[in-house]
Design an enzyme around this catalytic site. Structure first.
Site, PDB file in Angstrom:
ATOM      1  N   ARG A  64      44.085  49.177  35.903  1.00 42.83           N
ATOM      2  CA  ARG A  64      45.213  48.211  36.303  1.00 42.83           C
ATOM      3  C   ARG A  64      46.149  48.229  35.001  1.00 42.83           C
ATOM      4  NH1 ARG A  64      45.107  43.932  39.632  1.00 42.83           N
ATOM      5  NH2 ARG A  64      46.919  43.739  38.925  1.00 42.83           N
ATOM      6  N   ASP A  93      37.264  43.870  50.049  1.00 44.03           N
ATOM      7  CA  ASP A  93      37.876  42.778  49.002  1.00 44.03           C
ATOM      8  C   ASP A  93      37.317  41.534  49.652  1.00 44.03           C
ATOM      9  OD1 ASP A  93      39.565  41.290  47.508  1.00 44.03           O
ATOM     10  OD2 ASP A  93      41.200  41.456  48.842  1.00 44.03           O
ATOM     11  N   GLN A 121      47.913  46.345  42.432  1.00 44.30           N
ATOM     12  CA  GLN A 121      46.481  46.880  42.514  1.00 44.30           C
ATOM     13  C   GLN A 121      46.469  48.316  43.349  1.00 44.30           C
ATOM     14  OE1 GLN A 121      43.679  44.978  42.009  1.00 44.30           O
ATOM     15  NE2 GLN A 121      42.794  47.069  42.190  1.00 44.30           N
ATOM     16  N   ARG A 174      53.296  36.260  40.425  1.00 46.28           N
ATOM     17  CA  ARG A 174      52.085  36.019  41.453  1.00 46.28           C
ATOM     18  C   ARG A 174      52.432  34.896  42.528  1.00 46.28           C
ATOM     19  NH1 ARG A 174      45.690  36.905  40.811  1.00 46.28           N
ATOM     20  NH2 ARG A 174      46.569  39.197  41.086  1.00 46.28           N
ATOM     21  N   CYS A 181      38.990  45.568  44.443  1.00 46.58           N
ATOM     22  CA  CYS A 181      39.726  44.897  43.323  1.00 46.58           C
ATOM     23  C   CYS A 181      39.298  44.116  42.464  1.00 46.58           C
ATOM     24  CB  CYS A 181      41.185  44.422  44.185  1.00 46.58           C
ATOM     25  SG  CYS A 181      40.794  43.167  45.205  1.00 46.58           S
ATOM     26  N   HIS A 216      49.848  43.556  47.460  1.00 49.13           N
ATOM     27  CA  HIS A 216      49.565  43.614  45.984  1.00 49.13           C
ATOM     28  C   HIS A 216      49.552  44.923  45.313  1.00 49.13           C
ATOM     29  CE1 HIS A 216      47.506  42.347  42.359  1.00 49.13           C
ATOM     30  NE2 HIS A 216      46.185  42.053  42.816  1.00 49.13           N
TER      31      HIS A 216
HETATM   32  N1   CP Z   1      42.529  42.489  41.274  1.00 49.76           N
HETATM   33  C1   CP Z   1      43.199  41.267  40.858  1.00 49.76           C
HETATM   34  O1   CP Z   1      44.398  41.235  40.987  1.00 49.76           O
HETATM   35  O2   CP Z   1      42.387  40.480  40.074  1.00 49.76           O
HETATM   36  P1   CP Z   1      43.141  39.139  39.553  1.00 49.76           P
HETATM   37  O3   CP Z   1      43.150  38.053  40.462  1.00 49.76           O
HETATM   38  O4   CP Z   1      42.037  38.866  38.379  1.00 49.76           O
HETATM   39  O5   CP Z   1      44.213  39.409  38.608  1.00 49.76           O
HETATM   40  N1  NVA Z   2      42.837  39.435  48.724  1.00 52.54           N
HETATM   41  C1  NVA Z   2      42.588  38.600  47.479  1.00 52.54           C
HETATM   42  C2  NVA Z   2      42.728  39.466  46.340  1.00 52.54           C
HETATM   43  C3  NVA Z   2      42.763  39.172  44.831  1.00 52.54           C
HETATM   44  C4  NVA Z   2      42.996  39.829  43.907  1.00 52.54           C
HETATM   45  C5  NVA Z   2      43.476  37.301  47.331  1.00 52.54           C
HETATM   46  O1  NVA Z   2      44.542  37.351  47.794  1.00 52.54           O
HETATM   47  O2  NVA Z   2      42.924  36.492  46.731  1.00 52.54           O
END
Ligand code: CP
Ligand code: NVA
Length: 307
Positions: free
Chosen positions: A284, A216, A127, A97, A256, A124
Site C-alpha cells: 500500500r 474482503d 487498494q 475517505r 485487503c 477503493h
Molecule cells: N485495506 C484498507 O484500506 O485498510 P484500512 O481500512 O485499515 O485503511
Molecule cells: N470493503 C471494506 C474495505 C475496508 C478496507 C469496507 O468498505 O469497509
C-alpha cells in the site's frame, strides 16, 4: 487537472507508469512534494490507508496532515466546496475517505488541487494499485492470468476488477445472488480490456484454476445494520482449503484487510503459505508513493513551486 477517484482514471500505460514509480528508489523520485502539505481526511477508521499515505507523502518530501471527518464536517460544519477551496490553499493534494462517493466528485469538480479517493462506498482505487503491484511481483505480468474474487462485489472488488481489466487478466467473480456485479457492470469491465470476465454463485467455481484468490469482509464499514442478513447470505462464500484447492496449484490468497478469521476466510488460508496479505498491505505504501509521484508528474507539481 488529474484526480484519482477510480482506478480507471488511469489509462493502461499510466497504470504501468504508476507501477514503475512505485518500485523506484528515492534518489530517482526526488522530493516533488518538498514544501507542500497533503491533506488526509477520514470519515471512517483506517490503519493501512492512513499509515501508508502519510509515509508516502513523507518519502516524497511533503508533510501529511491527518484530519477526522467530523472535524471538518462535510456539509455539516461547512460545505464540501468551502472545505476544499480553503484546504487547496494549504496543500498540493487532498485525499479523503468518505461514505458518499459524490463528495469526492464535488471536490474534484472544483479542479483546485488533485483529489485522491482513499475509499468510498463505490471504490477503493489505492487498494487496487497495491493489489496489482503485489500480483505483478508474483507473476511478472497479469496478462492472461486468472484472478478470482469471492464474496461481495463491493468497493474493493470494483476497483480490483478495473485494475485487472486494464492489465488484461481473466476475472472470475463468485458472489451470492444479489451481491454480484450487474450485467451492465460485467460489460463495462469487459470493455476495459479484461481477457474475460464471468460470474457465478459458487466460490469453488470462481476459484477454479485461478492464480490469485481475493476476498474482503462480508460487512463493509457503514453496513453494520445488515450484519445478520449478510452473514447468512455469505455463509457459503468463506475462502477455505477447499476453495483454495480448486485454484491453481501455486495460487496465492489476497485480502485487503482488516480480516475476520473464521468468517470470510479461515485462519488456515490467511495464515498459510499461499497468503500474501502482509506483502499486499506493505505494498500500500509503495503503490501510494507511486501514485503521488505520478500525480506530481502529470499535474506539474515540483519541489519549490509556490502556490
Ligand atoms: N485495506 C484498507 O484500506 O485498510 P484500512 O481500512 O485499515 O485503511
Ligand atoms: N470493503 C471494506 C474495505 C475496508 C478496507 C469496507 O468498505 O469497509
Amino acid at each position: 487537472m488529474r484526480h484519482f477517484l477510480d482506478t480507471i482514471d488511469l489509462q493502461r500505460k499510466e497504470l504501468a507508469r504508476v507501477m514503475e514509480l512505485a518500485t523506484q528508489r528515492q534518489e530517482v523520485l526526488g522530493w516533488p512534494l518538498a514544501d507542500y502539505g497533503v491533506a488526509l481526511i477520514f470519515e471512517k477508521p483506517s490503519n493501512r490507508t492512513r499509515q501508508s499515505m502519510e509515509m508516502a507523502v513523507v518519502q516524497l518530501g511533503g508533510h501529511p496532515i491527518f484530519t477526522r471527518g467530523e472535524e471538518v464536517g462535510f456539509d455539516v460544519r461547512e460545505t464540501v466546496e468551502d472545505i476544499t477551496r480553503i484546504m487547496a490553499g494549504y496543500h498540493a493534494m487532498i485525499a479523503a475517505r468518505v461514505f458518499d462517493h459524490s463528495v469526492l466528485e464535488r471536490m474534484a469538480s472544483l479542479n483546485d488541487v488533485p483529489i485522491i479517493n482513499m475509499l468510498s462506498d463505490k471504490s477503493h482505487p489505492l487498494q487496487s494499485l497495491a493489489d496489482i503491484l503485489t500480483m505483478r511481483e508474483e507473476f511478472g505480468s497479469l496478462k492472461g492470468k486468472t484472478v478470482a474474487w469471492i464474496g461481495d462485489y463491493n468497493n474493493v472488488a470494483r476497483s480490483l476488477a478495473e485494475g485487472c481489466a486494464l492489465e488484461g487478466a481473466h476475472i472470475r467473480l463468485g458472489c451470492p445472488s444479489g451481491y454480484g456485479a450487474s450485467d451492465d457492470e460485467l460489460a463495462r469491465i469487459s470493455a476495459l480490456g479484461a481477457a474475460s470476465i464471468s460470474q457465478s454463485t459458487s466460490a469453488s467455481q470462481a476459484a477454479d484454476g485461478a492464480h490469485a484468490v481475493h476476498t474482503d469482509v462480508f460487512v463493509s464499514m457503514g453496513q453494520e445494520s445488515e450484519t445478520e442478513r449478510r452473514l447468512r447470505d455469505f455463509a457459503e462464500f468463506q475462502v477455505d482449503d477447499t476453495v483454495m484447492a480448486a485454484a491453481a496449484t501455486d495460487a496465492i490468497f489476497m485480502h485487503c484487510l482488516p480480516a475476520h478469521r473464521g468468517v470470510e476466510v479461515t485462519s488456515e488460508v490467511i495464515d498459510g503459505p499461499a497468503s500474501r496479505v502482509v506483502r499486499q498491505a506493505h505494498n500500500r505504501m509503495h503503490a501510494a508513493r507511486g501514485l503521488l509521484a505520478f500525480l506530481c508528474e502529470v499535474n506539474d507539481i515540483t519541489k519549490g513551486d509556490t502556490k
